[in-house]
Design a protein around this motif. Sequence first.
Motif, PDB file in Angstrom:
ATOM      1  N   ASN A  51      19.128  77.603  15.748  1.00  0.00           N
ATOM      2  CA  ASN A  51      20.069  78.678  15.432  1.00  0.00           C
ATOM      3  C   ASN A  51      19.415  79.752  14.565  1.00  0.00           C
ATOM      4  OD1 ASN A  51      22.169  77.519  16.887  1.00  0.00           O
ATOM      5  ND2 ASN A  51      22.931  76.355  15.131  1.00  0.00           N
ATOM      6  N   GLU A  52      18.570  79.324  13.630  1.00  0.00           N
ATOM      7  CA  GLU A  52      17.850  80.285  12.794  1.00  0.00           C
ATOM      8  C   GLU A  52      16.901  81.121  13.651  1.00  0.00           C
ATOM      9  OE1 GLU A  52      14.946  80.406   8.818  1.00  0.00           O
ATOM     10  OE2 GLU A  52      15.425  78.495   9.800  1.00  0.00           O
ATOM     11  N   ILE A  54      17.260  81.884  16.814  1.00  0.00           N
ATOM     12  CA  ILE A  54      18.060  82.832  17.589  1.00  0.00           C
ATOM     13  C   ILE A  54      18.417  84.047  16.731  1.00  0.00           C
ATOM     14  CG2 ILE A  54      20.303  83.180  18.717  1.00  0.00           C
ATOM     15  CD1 ILE A  54      20.122  80.228  19.628  1.00  0.00           C
ATOM     16  N   ASP A  55      18.823  83.810  15.483  1.00  0.00           N
ATOM     17  CA  ASP A  55      19.135  84.924  14.579  1.00  0.00           C
ATOM     18  C   ASP A  55      17.895  85.749  14.274  1.00  0.00           C
ATOM     19  OD1 ASP A  55      21.809  84.222  14.441  1.00  0.00           O
ATOM     20  OD2 ASP A  55      21.556  82.988  12.648  1.00  0.00           O
ATOM     21  N   TRP A  56      16.764  85.095  14.147  1.00  0.00           N
ATOM     22  CA  TRP A  56      15.487  85.776  13.859  1.00  0.00           C
ATOM     23  C   TRP A  56      15.109  86.742  14.981  1.00  0.00           C
ATOM     24  CZ3 TRP A  56      10.669  84.469  16.440  1.00  0.00           C
ATOM     25  CH2 TRP A  56       9.534  85.064  15.877  1.00  0.00           C
ATOM     26  N   GLY A  59      19.956  87.612  17.265  1.00  0.00           N
ATOM     27  CA  GLY A  59      21.330  87.154  17.388  1.00  0.00           C
ATOM     28  C   GLY A  59      21.621  86.584  18.763  1.00  0.00           C
ATOM     29  N   PRO A  60      22.578  85.658  18.857  1.00  0.00           N
ATOM     30  CA  PRO A  60      22.824  84.928  20.107  1.00  0.00           C
ATOM     31  C   PRO A  60      23.327  85.796  21.255  1.00  0.00           C
ATOM     32  CG  PRO A  60      24.513  84.431  18.469  1.00  0.00           C
ATOM     33  CD  PRO A  60      23.452  85.201  17.761  1.00  0.00           C
ATOM     34  N   GLU A  61      24.014  86.915  20.955  1.00  0.00           N
ATOM     35  CA  GLU A  61      24.603  87.716  22.025  1.00  0.00           C
ATOM     36  C   GLU A  61      23.744  88.904  22.430  1.00  0.00           C
ATOM     37  OE1 GLU A  61      28.589  88.719  20.973  1.00  0.00           O
ATOM     38  OE2 GLU A  61      29.268  86.640  20.906  1.00  0.00           O
ATOM     39  N   GLN A 149      20.235  86.002  24.165  1.00  0.00           N
ATOM     40  CA  GLN A 149      19.194  85.195  23.546  1.00  0.00           C
ATOM     41  C   GLN A 149      19.644  83.759  23.303  1.00  0.00           C
ATOM     42  OE1 GLN A 149      16.648  88.657  21.314  1.00  0.00           O
ATOM     43  NE2 GLN A 149      18.439  87.882  20.277  1.00  0.00           N
ATOM     44  N   GLY A 150      20.922  83.576  23.031  1.00  0.00           N
ATOM     45  CA  GLY A 150      21.430  82.222  22.861  1.00  0.00           C
ATOM     46  C   GLY A 150      21.271  81.397  24.122  1.00  0.00           C
TER      47      GLY A 150
END
Length: 206
Positions: A51-52, A54-56, A59-61, A149-150
């Motif tokens: 999850n980190e 993905i944020d790096w 972001g997931p969307e 990206q998620g």
Amino acid sequence: MKTYEELNGLELDTIREIGSIGTGNAATALSSMLGCEVRISMPEVRIMGYNEAIDWIGGPEAITAGVLVHMSGELNGIMLSVQQLEFVNLVLERMMDRTVEHYADLTELDRSALVEVGNIMISTFINALSGLAEITTHLTVPAFAVDMQGAILAVPMAEFGGQSDYIMTIGADFLCSGRKVPCRLLLSPDIRSLNFLLKKLGVLDG
């Protein structure tokens, strides 16, 4: 057997050094493909939770492109080249003499160029790693996807999430013709391969 979260300072430093060498070699290969000198900032190599990571990346969307290659042989796992729009347009401008505003504007020829670039960067990185550790690694034909990206990161999560919740991230900036574009690579050897690699590099006993 060590998991990613159990790595000590020396082991992490060794992995960071591998990331720096591999990314430098990838920049050299990119320079040949794009026909311009490509310099690279000091890579930042980190071990992150999925999850980190993905944020790096953003972001997931957030929509992005990804080139994914599976590794086998003495090193098993996957490597992903995340191609954000700035990177995509650098490649297309140098190789195709065009740019796009959105990923939806990519033609099949554009996609082929991006796959080629991603594959060369990954292959060069893994070849440098294999040479340093004196191991044999085979790579599959690369897969290309444009998605949130998620969703793209769901592939390593599905394959290796049962072994570890962590992934190796390599981030740097490529500099070409006065332009700075982000480089984002994610490397996920399975736990057996991680331990084998550290032993071959002389930083893990046993």
